[in-house]
Design a protein around this motif. Structure first.
Motif, PDB file in Angstrom:
ATOM      1  N   GLU B 100       0.885  -0.936   0.398  1.00  0.00           N
ATOM      2  CA  GLU B 100       0.036   0.863  -0.293  1.00  0.00           C
ATOM      3  C   GLU B 100       1.542   1.073  -0.197  1.00  0.00           C
ATOM      4  O   GLU B 100       0.232   2.181  -1.026  1.00  0.00           O
ATOM      5  CB  GLU B 100      -0.833  -0.109   1.519  1.00  0.00           C
ATOM      6  N   ARG B 101       2.148   1.037   0.617  1.00  0.00           N
ATOM      7  CA  ARG B 101       2.176   2.506   1.181  1.00  0.00           C
ATOM      8  C   ARG B 101       4.344   2.329   0.091  1.00  0.00           C
ATOM      9  O   ARG B 101       4.838   3.798   0.748  1.00  0.00           O
ATOM     10  CB  ARG B 101       2.444   2.139   2.194  1.00  0.00           C
ATOM     11  N   CYS B 102       4.344   1.896  -0.523  1.00  0.00           N
ATOM     12  CA  CYS B 102       5.142   2.080  -0.999  1.00  0.00           C
ATOM     13  C   CYS B 102       5.768   2.460  -2.525  1.00  0.00           C
ATOM     14  O   CYS B 102       4.587   2.917  -3.873  1.00  0.00           O
ATOM     15  CB  CYS B 102       6.245   0.000  -2.009  1.00  0.00           C
ATOM     16  N   VAL B 107      11.842   1.598  -4.331  1.00  0.00           N
ATOM     17  CA  VAL B 107      11.687   0.996  -4.857  1.00  0.00           C
ATOM     18  C   VAL B 107      12.726   1.426  -5.552  1.00  0.00           C
ATOM     19  O   VAL B 107      13.704  -0.293  -5.293  1.00  0.00           O
ATOM     20  CB  VAL B 107      11.022   0.678  -6.115  1.00  0.00           C
ATOM     21  N   GLU B 108      13.362   2.052  -5.522  1.00  0.00           N
ATOM     22  CA  GLU B 108      14.915   1.854  -5.976  1.00  0.00           C
ATOM     23  C   GLU B 108      15.785   1.600  -4.768  1.00  0.00           C
ATOM     24  O   GLU B 108      16.924   0.997  -4.833  1.00  0.00           O
ATOM     25  CB  GLU B 108      15.287   3.186  -5.813  1.00  0.00           C
ATOM     26  N   LYS B 109      15.414   1.546  -3.136  1.00  0.00           N
ATOM     27  CA  LYS B 109      16.333   1.457  -2.346  1.00  0.00           C
ATOM     28  C   LYS B 109      16.497   0.470  -2.070  1.00  0.00           C
ATOM     29  O   LYS B 109      17.456  -0.498  -2.283  1.00  0.00           O
ATOM     30  CB  LYS B 109      16.007   1.965  -0.474  1.00  0.00           C
ATOM     31  N   LEU B 110      15.255  -0.697  -2.370  1.00  0.00           N
ATOM     32  CA  LEU B 110      15.104  -2.203  -2.389  1.00  0.00           C
ATOM     33  C   LEU B 110      15.211  -2.677  -3.045  1.00  0.00           C
ATOM     34  O   LEU B 110      16.655  -3.776  -3.034  1.00  0.00           O
ATOM     35  CB  LEU B 110      13.416  -2.383  -2.130  1.00  0.00           C
ATOM     36  N   GLN B 111      15.694  -2.470  -4.764  1.00  0.00           N
ATOM     37  CA  GLN B 111      16.654  -2.305  -5.972  1.00  0.00           C
ATOM     38  C   GLN B 111      18.326  -2.750  -5.593  1.00  0.00           C
ATOM     39  O   GLN B 111      18.987  -3.994  -5.574  1.00  0.00           O
ATOM     40  CB  GLN B 111      15.890  -2.046  -7.039  1.00  0.00           C
ATOM     41  N   VAL B 143       9.649   0.133   4.779  1.00  0.00           N
ATOM     42  CA  VAL B 143       9.021   0.667   3.925  1.00  0.00           C
ATOM     43  C   VAL B 143       7.697   1.055   4.356  1.00  0.00           C
ATOM     44  O   VAL B 143       6.642   1.398   3.915  1.00  0.00           O
ATOM     45  CB  VAL B 143       9.292  -0.184   2.180  1.00  0.00           C
ATOM     46  N   ALA B 144       6.736  -0.497   5.530  1.00  0.00           N
ATOM     47  CA  ALA B 144       5.547  -1.275   5.713  1.00  0.00           C
ATOM     48  C   ALA B 144       5.562   0.921   6.290  1.00  0.00           C
ATOM     49  O   ALA B 144       4.075   0.275   6.922  1.00  0.00           O
ATOM     50  CB  ALA B 144       5.591  -1.781   6.127  1.00  0.00           C
ATOM     51  N   ARG B 145       6.422   1.254   7.398  1.00  0.00           N
ATOM     52  CA  ARG B 145       6.346   2.637   8.148  1.00  0.00           C
ATOM     53  C   ARG B 145       5.410   3.076   8.980  1.00  0.00           C
ATOM     54  O   ARG B 145       4.208   2.790   9.987  1.00  0.00           O
ATOM     55  CB  ARG B 145       5.558   3.855   7.448  1.00  0.00           C
TER      56      ARG B 145
END
Lengths: 229, 229
Positions: B100-102, B107-111, B143-145
């Motif tokens: 819901e919050r990404c 996304v860039e950071k996770l990648q 990311v899920a805050r």
DNA sequence: GTACATAATATTGTATACAATATAATTGAA
DNA sequence: TTCAATTATATTGTATACAATATTATGTAC
């Protein structure tokens, strides 16, 4: 012989006194926890006081700001909702496990805790009732036989107490006994679906009793005004 | 000017060094953590060493036995399965929120973290890869805050590393990159159902790679035998 | 040589002393 | 009076010193 049972675990004592003080609402959110004051109160050195404070910080019940000191945590409305959501998730899983693993002895213990909570309510001691309510929920996690859940819930339940202190407007949690009893009935019957429904309903009541729109009432000015009398 | 950036936070440093040592498998489960040794290694007094050890204990990565000292945790098969179950529950909730919050930045950071993990794998540095894998999962919670989830997962992920060290038999986690990529794809698409399925599948792989039937191999005898050489 | 008791050592637990930082009070000028 | 600068005080951060406990080593009896 009885003296042997009075084994005083000094660090645990300091921790527990602070913990109880916070959960019994004698220490309001935002209150500064001065180390030397605590030293005098508990009769131990700062070393042990700081140990206790660090532990409470890691349970998120106390905030420590570098070079500024320790304060009773005062979760923001946003954080409060995060806490209630996390609790919801974990307690649903806990109650599910509890349904599978609850023994006759467990039921007896849980019932006893409900009775204790109710007697506190009957005496009008809502602070104790709130603490006992938390202990009931924690016992459910113990019954579920999952140590990480117990560990996580200990902090979340404590924080919920702070949230209720800060945001709850009165008698929203008076129905707690009925809800705990209904929950226990479902768990002891092993009815996972009903137990989860009860738990969701119960936690919903807590959230519904809170108003996160207005800014929190941090009552730490009390001490600041005391010396004027 | 650059010297100002080298602000050395001594207590955090001691904690982080120990934490990294454990997660990088340089400190095997069961290893005794002697306070004065750590004092000499890190150049700080026992006060800070004990602070770090207490913190690690509350994250369940270190066990402290009264008057006996601190040891790298070595979860039993039973506890290990409790940990994996708790992780499963929380990570499903986390990935749900993350969908819901990404944001694009998330996304860039996770990648980026996936790439880092993969480069460690490519260099055959499985210890670093394992640590990076954990950091990816923790980033999902960020990311899920949801702060309580982050807090709980930090401990659970660390403990999972110990579990893999103790119980995993080899290359079961080589497929991690594909799984993390697939997971990220589902999350960035906001597809909660697919993301949860991916996460369940991924965590299932970890558990499947472990054998809890045989008693754990606690490698702390190494030190005990060293003086015989 | 083994087992136990006792002494020596090492390690952890707690309190205190000193250093660094933040807070409060004081002084002086505008 | 008000604001700023400076000094004084209080509070936290870290290191060390001492106490309590556990571990190891030594010695003695069997």
């Amino acid at each position: 012989m009885s003296e042997l049972l009075v084994k005083q675990d000094a660090p645990m004592d300091a921790y527990r006194q602070l913990f109880d003080g916070i959960l019994s609402q004698r220490l309001a959110p935002g209150t500064k926890l001065n180390e030397v004051e605590l030293t005098l109160l508990f009769g131990v050195s700062r070393t042990l006081i700081r140990q206790a404070l660090q532990r409470l910080q890691l349970e998120q019940v106390v905030e420590i700001h570098k070079n500024r000191g320790a304060f009773v945590a005062a979760p923001s409305p946003d954080l409060a909702q995060q806490i209630l959501l996390a609790r919801h998730t974990i307690e649903l899983a806990v109650v599910n496990l509890a349904c599978e693993r609850c023994t006759a002895g467990d039921v007896e213990k849980l019932q006893h805790m409900i009775n204790l909570e109710q007697s506190a309510i009957d005496q009008g001691d809502m602070a104790t009732a709130l603490r006992r309510s938390g202990e009931f929920h924690l016992q459910l996690a113990i019954v579920a036989r999952n140590q990480p859940f117990v560990h996580a819930l200990r902090g979340l339940i404590s924080q919920t107490s702070l949230i209720i202190t800060m945001y709850s407007h009165g008698g929203g949690n008076a129905c707690a006994r009925d809800e705990h009893s209904l929950l226990l009935a479902a768990v002891s019957a092993g009815d996972q679906h009903r137990a989860q429904q009860q738990m969701a309903h119960h936690l919903g009541h807590i959230a519904a009793g809170c108003d996160f729109t207005q800014s929190p009432q941090v009552a730490n000015l009390k001490g600041a005004f005391a010396h004027l009398s």
